[in-house]
Motif scaffolding. Structure first.
Motif, mmCIF file in Angstrom:
data_model
loop_
_atom_site.group_PDB
_atom_site.id
_atom_site.type_symbol
_atom_site.label_atom_id
_atom_site.label_comp_id
_atom_site.label_asym_id
_atom_site.label_seq_id
_atom_site.Cartn_x
_atom_site.Cartn_y
_atom_site.Cartn_z
ATOM 1 N N ILE A 26 58.793 -57.880 65.239
ATOM 2 C CA ILE A 26 57.456 -57.292 65.149
ATOM 3 C C ILE A 26 57.314 -55.996 65.951
ATOM 4 O O ILE A 26 56.872 -54.971 65.437
ATOM 5 C CB ILE A 26 56.397 -58.304 65.659
ATOM 6 C CG1 ILE A 26 56.502 -59.633 64.902
ATOM 7 C CG2 ILE A 26 54.991 -57.715 65.531
ATOM 8 C CD1 ILE A 26 56.240 -59.560 63.440
ATOM 9 N N ALA A 27 57.673 -56.031 67.219
ATOM 10 C CA ALA A 27 57.323 -54.953 68.154
ATOM 11 C C ALA A 27 57.894 -53.579 67.800
ATOM 12 O O ALA A 27 57.147 -52.594 67.796
ATOM 13 C CB ALA A 27 57.725 -55.352 69.577
ATOM 14 N N PRO A 28 59.199 -53.439 67.523
ATOM 15 C CA PRO A 28 59.730 -52.089 67.264
ATOM 16 C C PRO A 28 59.047 -51.383 66.099
ATOM 17 O O PRO A 28 58.703 -50.191 66.207
ATOM 18 C CB PRO A 28 61.215 -52.356 66.966
ATOM 19 C CG PRO A 28 61.522 -53.626 67.682
ATOM 20 C CD PRO A 28 60.281 -54.441 67.551
ATOM 21 N N LYS A 29 58.831 -52.093 64.990
ATOM 22 C CA LYS A 29 58.171 -51.478 63.832
ATOM 23 C C LYS A 29 56.733 -51.107 64.158
ATOM 24 O O LYS A 29 56.237 -50.042 63.749
ATOM 25 C CB LYS A 29 58.218 -52.434 62.633
ATOM 26 C CG LYS A 29 57.593 -51.875 61.349
ATOM 27 C CD LYS A 29 58.287 -50.604 60.900
ATOM 28 C CE LYS A 29 57.656 -50.043 59.643
ATOM 29 N NZ LYS A 29 58.257 -48.744 59.257
ATOM 30 N N ALA A 30 56.034 -51.973 64.897
ATOM 31 C CA ALA A 30 54.648 -51.671 65.277
ATOM 32 C C ALA A 30 54.583 -50.421 66.146
ATOM 33 O O ALA A 30 53.691 -49.575 65.976
ATOM 34 C CB ALA A 30 54.032 -52.866 66.014
ATOM 35 N N MET A 31 55.533 -50.271 67.084
ATOM 36 C CA MET A 31 55.536 -49.096 67.948
ATOM 37 C C MET A 31 55.856 -47.823 67.170
ATOM 38 O O MET A 31 55.281 -46.763 67.430
ATOM 39 C CB MET A 31 56.541 -49.298 69.094
ATOM 40 C CG MET A 31 56.072 -50.311 70.126
ATOM 41 S SD MET A 31 57.109 -50.360 71.617
ATOM 42 C CE MET A 31 58.587 -51.120 70.978
ATOM 43 N N ILE A 32 56.771 -47.916 66.208
ATOM 44 C CA ILE A 32 57.084 -46.756 65.364
ATOM 45 C C ILE A 32 55.851 -46.310 64.590
ATOM 46 O O ILE A 32 55.565 -45.114 64.472
ATOM 47 C CB ILE A 32 58.239 -47.093 64.396
ATOM 48 C CG1 ILE A 32 59.555 -47.237 65.165
ATOM 49 C CG2 ILE A 32 58.380 -46.020 63.308
ATOM 50 C CD1 ILE A 32 60.691 -47.788 64.339
ATOM 51 N N ASN A 33 55.085 -47.271 64.085
ATOM 52 C CA ASN A 33 53.909 -46.947 63.272
ATOM 53 C C ASN A 33 52.782 -46.302 64.071
ATOM 54 O O ASN A 33 51.915 -45.647 63.491
ATOM 55 C CB ASN A 33 53.393 -48.199 62.554
ATOM 56 C CG ASN A 33 54.221 -48.542 61.329
ATOM 57 O OD1 ASN A 33 55.062 -47.747 60.896
ATOM 58 N ND2 ASN A 33 54.006 -49.719 60.772
ATOM 59 N N PHE A 34 52.776 -46.480 65.388
ATOM 60 C CA PHE A 34 51.763 -45.795 66.194
ATOM 61 C C PHE A 34 51.958 -44.279 66.151
ATOM 62 O O PHE A 34 51.017 -43.516 66.353
ATOM 63 C CB PHE A 34 51.803 -46.284 67.647
ATOM 64 C CG PHE A 34 51.221 -47.652 67.841
ATOM 65 C CD1 PHE A 34 49.976 -47.985 67.320
ATOM 66 C CD2 PHE A 34 51.911 -48.623 68.555
ATOM 67 C CE1 PHE A 34 49.434 -49.250 67.506
ATOM 68 C CE2 PHE A 34 51.374 -49.898 68.745
ATOM 69 C CZ PHE A 34 50.131 -50.201 68.217
#
Length: 318
Positions: free
Chosen positions: A80-88
């Motif tokens: 979850i976390a890496p993709k969510a951070m990229i999308n920010f």
């Protein structure tokens, strides 16, 4: 593409993850928050696994299960976390169709496995406290491996069913997912298929996953409490309860967040995202802290490991 009324899931090549509906200026704060939490997850869970694998005193069934719990927490948060951070930082906030399938599959696999593993850990505490003389015989290494493998098997079967059902739906309404990762409920909202069978099977899956695990945990602790109450010394009671308090804390945080998310009405999507954040990232961050702060064996192993590294660094410098 996904916005035309005649299109279906076979024509959708990607989705858009909306994430949190906040001002653009707050995206950097959310990115830093996610980065901080994810860094703590990496350090805490990798550290826990290293301590358990390197300290001979922690070569027991309870710590074998705890090591697997840290492994699961590490990997499902990494889904979850890496993709969510990229999308920010991304303007498109897109995720490919295959990426969405993979994310849902892996997350469902690890979160269900964790539920079964927590039930196994409750059973382990029940045997250790209620039948201490038979503990080493009943909780053999072979049985421990079987219990962990069974947890992964149940997680895999559930994940295959959930993912295959979700992605056989038609997504002709939209390709915009109002969430920060691919999850079943947000995907249902953008589907134009009849959801009756899908929701019925999903409810059945949740029932056969959540109910048995909760029953095992509750029954185990009923027996544990009844055994503890028979102990006359206050110190003895405290010692026994201290071995269970960490597990109870982890169970409460995980199931509390899950129930909160699924009981939140669809009219409050942002509240649902906050609840999702609790069990996708906050729980994996808290688990190592709960076990390290509440467990004397882990604290002692950590202290000796730090002392060993400190003295080694001094001798190396000399």
């Amino acid at each position: 593409m996904g916005d035309r009324g005649t299109s279906n899931h076979s024509e959708v090549t990607d989705f858009i993850l909306v994430g949190f509906r906040v001002h653009a200026e707050l995206h950097i704060l959310l990115f830093l928050l996610f980065l901080l939490i994810y860094t703590m997850i990496l350090l805490g869970n990798i550290g826990m696994m290293v301590i358990i694998m390197t300290d001979p005193r922690l070569n027991t069934p309870m710590y074998f299960f705890l090591g697997n719990l840290s492994f699961i927490d590490l990997f499902y948060s990494s889904v979850i976390a890496p993709k969510a951070m990229i999308n920010f930082w991304s303007e498109s906030k897109s995720i490919s169709f295959a990426g969405c399938v993979t994310q849902l599959f892996l997350f469902a696999l690890f979160i269900v496995t964790e539920g079964f593993l927590l039930a196994v850990m409750a059973y382990d505490r029940f045997i250790a406290i209620c039948n201490p003389l038979l503990y080493s015989v009943q909780m053999s290494a072979h049985l421990c491996v079987q219990l962990v493998a069974g947890s992964y098997f149940c997680g895999c079967i559930s994940s295959v069913l959930q993912t295959s059902m979700t992605f056989t739906l038609s997504f002709c309404a939209s390709r915009t997912i109002d969430h920060f990762y691919c999850d079943d409920r947000p995907l249902q909202k953008i589907s134009c298929s009849d959801l009756y069978i899908h929701k019925t099977v999903s409810f059945f899956l949740c029932s056969i996953i959540i109910l048995p695990t909760i029953i095992v945990i509750i029954v185990s602790y009923i027996y544990i409490v009844s055994t503890v109450l028979k102990i006359r010394s206050t110190e003895g009671r405290k010692k026994v309860f201290s071995t269970c308090s960490s597990h109870l804390g982890v169970v409460s945080v995980l199931y509390g967040a899950v129930f909160f998310m699924y009981l939140t009405p669809d009219t409050f999507p942002e509240l649902s995202k906050v609840a999702s954040l609790c069990y996708t990232l906050v729980t994996p961050m808290l688990n190592p802290l709960i076990y390290s702060l509440r467990n004397k064996d882990v604290k002692e192993a950590l202290r000796k490991s730090l002392e060993k590294r400190y003295f080694n660094s001094i001798f190396t410098a000399m």
